[in-house]
Motif scaffolding. Structure first.
Motif, PDB file in Angstrom:
ATOM      1  N   ASN A   1      31.028   1.872  24.441  1.00 55.88           N
ATOM      2  CA  ASN A   1      32.006   1.040  23.743  1.00 55.88           C
ATOM      3  C   ASN A   1      32.129  -0.293  24.464  1.00 55.88           C
ATOM      4  OD1 ASN A   1      32.832   2.816  21.652  1.00 55.88           O
ATOM      5  ND2 ASN A   1      34.025   3.965  23.118  1.00 55.88           N
ATOM      6  N   LEU A   2      32.043  -1.370  23.707  1.00 52.88           N
ATOM      7  CA  LEU A   2      32.204  -2.710  24.246  1.00 52.88           C
ATOM      8  C   LEU A   2      33.351  -3.394  23.518  1.00 52.88           C
ATOM      9  CD1 LEU A   2      28.460  -3.840  24.322  1.00 52.88           C
ATOM     10  CD2 LEU A   2      29.788  -2.808  26.155  1.00 52.88           C
ATOM     11  N   GLU A   3      34.079  -4.224  24.242  1.00 56.02           N
ATOM     12  CA  GLU A   3      35.176  -4.947  23.614  1.00 56.02           C
ATOM     13  C   GLU A   3      34.659  -6.272  23.052  1.00 56.02           C
ATOM     14  OE1 GLU A   3      39.396  -7.008  24.729  1.00 56.02           O
ATOM     15  OE2 GLU A   3      38.901  -5.120  25.722  1.00 56.02           O
ATOM     16  N   ILE A   4      34.892  -6.439  21.759  1.00 57.40           N
ATOM     17  CA  ILE A   4      34.521  -7.676  21.080  1.00 57.40           C
ATOM     18  C   ILE A   4      35.745  -8.152  20.317  1.00 57.40           C
ATOM     19  CG2 ILE A   4      33.011  -8.767  19.379  1.00 57.40           C
ATOM     20  CD1 ILE A   4      30.972  -6.537  19.943  1.00 57.40           C
ATOM     21  N   ASP A   5      36.197  -9.337  20.643  1.00 54.58           N
ATOM     22  CA  ASP A   5      37.335  -9.936  19.957  1.00 54.58           C
ATOM     23  C   ASP A   5      38.552  -8.997  19.961  1.00 54.58           C
ATOM     24  OD1 ASP A   5      38.560 -12.022  18.592  1.00 54.58           O
ATOM     25  OD2 ASP A   5      37.912 -11.314  16.625  1.00 54.58           O
ATOM     26  N   GLY A   6      38.755  -8.306  21.083  1.00 54.19           N
ATOM     27  CA  GLY A   6      39.906  -7.413  21.224  1.00 54.19           C
ATOM     28  C   GLY A   6      39.739  -6.040  20.600  1.00 54.19           C
ATOM     29  N   LYS A   7      38.578  -5.755  20.016  1.00 52.94           N
ATOM     30  CA  LYS A   7      38.312  -4.453  19.380  1.00 52.94           C
ATOM     31  C   LYS A   7      37.289  -3.676  20.194  1.00 52.94           C
ATOM     32  CE  LYS A   7      38.708  -6.539  14.803  1.00 52.94           C
ATOM     33  NZ  LYS A   7      37.994  -6.844  13.561  1.00 52.94           N
ATOM     34  N   GLN A   8      37.462  -2.362  20.275  1.00 56.07           N
ATOM     35  CA  GLN A   8      36.465  -1.500  20.897  1.00 56.07           C
ATOM     36  C   GLN A   8      35.392  -1.183  19.854  1.00 56.07           C
ATOM     37  OE1 GLN A   8      36.130  -0.334  24.159  1.00 56.07           O
ATOM     38  NE2 GLN A   8      37.694  -1.896  24.491  1.00 56.07           N
ATOM     39  N   VAL A   9      34.149  -1.558  20.155  1.00 57.74           N
ATOM     40  CA  VAL A   9      33.039  -1.374  19.217  1.00 57.74           C
ATOM     41  C   VAL A   9      31.994  -0.479  19.879  1.00 57.74           C
ATOM     42  CG1 VAL A   9      31.244  -2.529  17.874  1.00 57.74           C
ATOM     43  CG2 VAL A   9      33.450  -3.674  18.257  1.00 57.74           C
TER      44      VAL A   9
ATOM     45  N   PHE B   1      34.804 -10.306  13.086  1.00 56.41           N
ATOM     46  CA  PHE B   1      35.162 -10.844  14.394  1.00 56.41           C
ATOM     47  C   PHE B   1      35.394 -12.354  14.322  1.00 56.41           C
ATOM     48  CE2 PHE B   1      32.068  -7.385  14.882  1.00 56.41           C
ATOM     49  CZ  PHE B   1      32.850  -6.455  15.554  1.00 56.41           C
TER      50      PHE B   1
ATOM     51  N   GLN C   1      28.240 -12.335  26.829  1.00 53.27           N
ATOM     52  CA  GLN C   1      29.011 -11.179  27.280  1.00 53.27           C
ATOM     53  C   GLN C   1      28.396  -9.865  26.796  1.00 53.27           C
ATOM     54  OE1 GLN C   1      32.949 -11.851  25.804  1.00 53.27           O
ATOM     55  NE2 GLN C   1      33.373 -13.510  27.232  1.00 53.27           N
TER      56      GLN C   1
ATOM     57  N   GLN D   1      25.038  -6.235  28.356  1.00 50.81           N
ATOM     58  CA  GLN D   1      25.491  -4.847  28.261  1.00 50.81           C
ATOM     59  C   GLN D   1      24.611  -4.040  27.304  1.00 50.81           C
ATOM     60  OE1 GLN D   1      29.886  -4.268  28.490  1.00 50.81           O
ATOM     61  NE2 GLN D   1      29.883  -6.487  28.118  1.00 50.81           N
TER      62      GLN D   1
END
Length: 125
Positions: A6-14, A89, A96, A100
């Motif tokens: 899980n990576l955070e993109i624009d405040g969301k866990q994706v 997004f 960033q 990852q």
């Protein structure tokens, strides 16, 4: 075996998923070789610094396509096109996220290679 991160993109866990199916999915969807594209992106981005990168629009599109395929593989419920998915997004930084995704892909490839080596040793006995 597949790996999910899980990576955070624009405040969301994706969630993003790496597995042996990714090269095939990417080739069918975009007609390109993910190994070559990841290698080219890694070189173009440089040392994760925007000022040292040599990204063009095509490279950015490759990155978005790779990220999309790995996200769609992890969550089939996301939209059916990269454009619709990216529209969810406000920001999506290659600097960033790409390192990852490359790390996740590397862990997946390493896991596959180790498993094949162990299987070959067991089969030889």
């Amino acid at each position: 075996m597949s790996l999910i991160k899980n990576l955070e993109i624009d405040g969301k866990q994706v969630p993003f998923k790496a597995s042996a199916a990714i090269p095939r999915i990417y080739r069918i969807k975009f007609g390109r070789d993910i190994y070559k594209d990841l290698s080219a992106l890694e070189k173009a981005v440089g040392k994760d610094k925007e000022e040292s990168s040599s990204l063009d629009l095509f490279s950015l599109e490759m990155f978005e396509n790779i990220a999309y395929v790995m996200a769609k593989h992890a969550d089939p419920g996301i939209p059916d096109t990269p454009e619709e998915w990216l529209d969810e997004f406000n920001t999506f930084s290659i600097y960033q996220i790409l390192p990852q995704l490359i790390e996740l892909w590397g862990l997946n490839v390493k896991t596959d290679v180790e498993a094949k080596k162990n299987f070959a040793r067991q089969s030889a006995r």
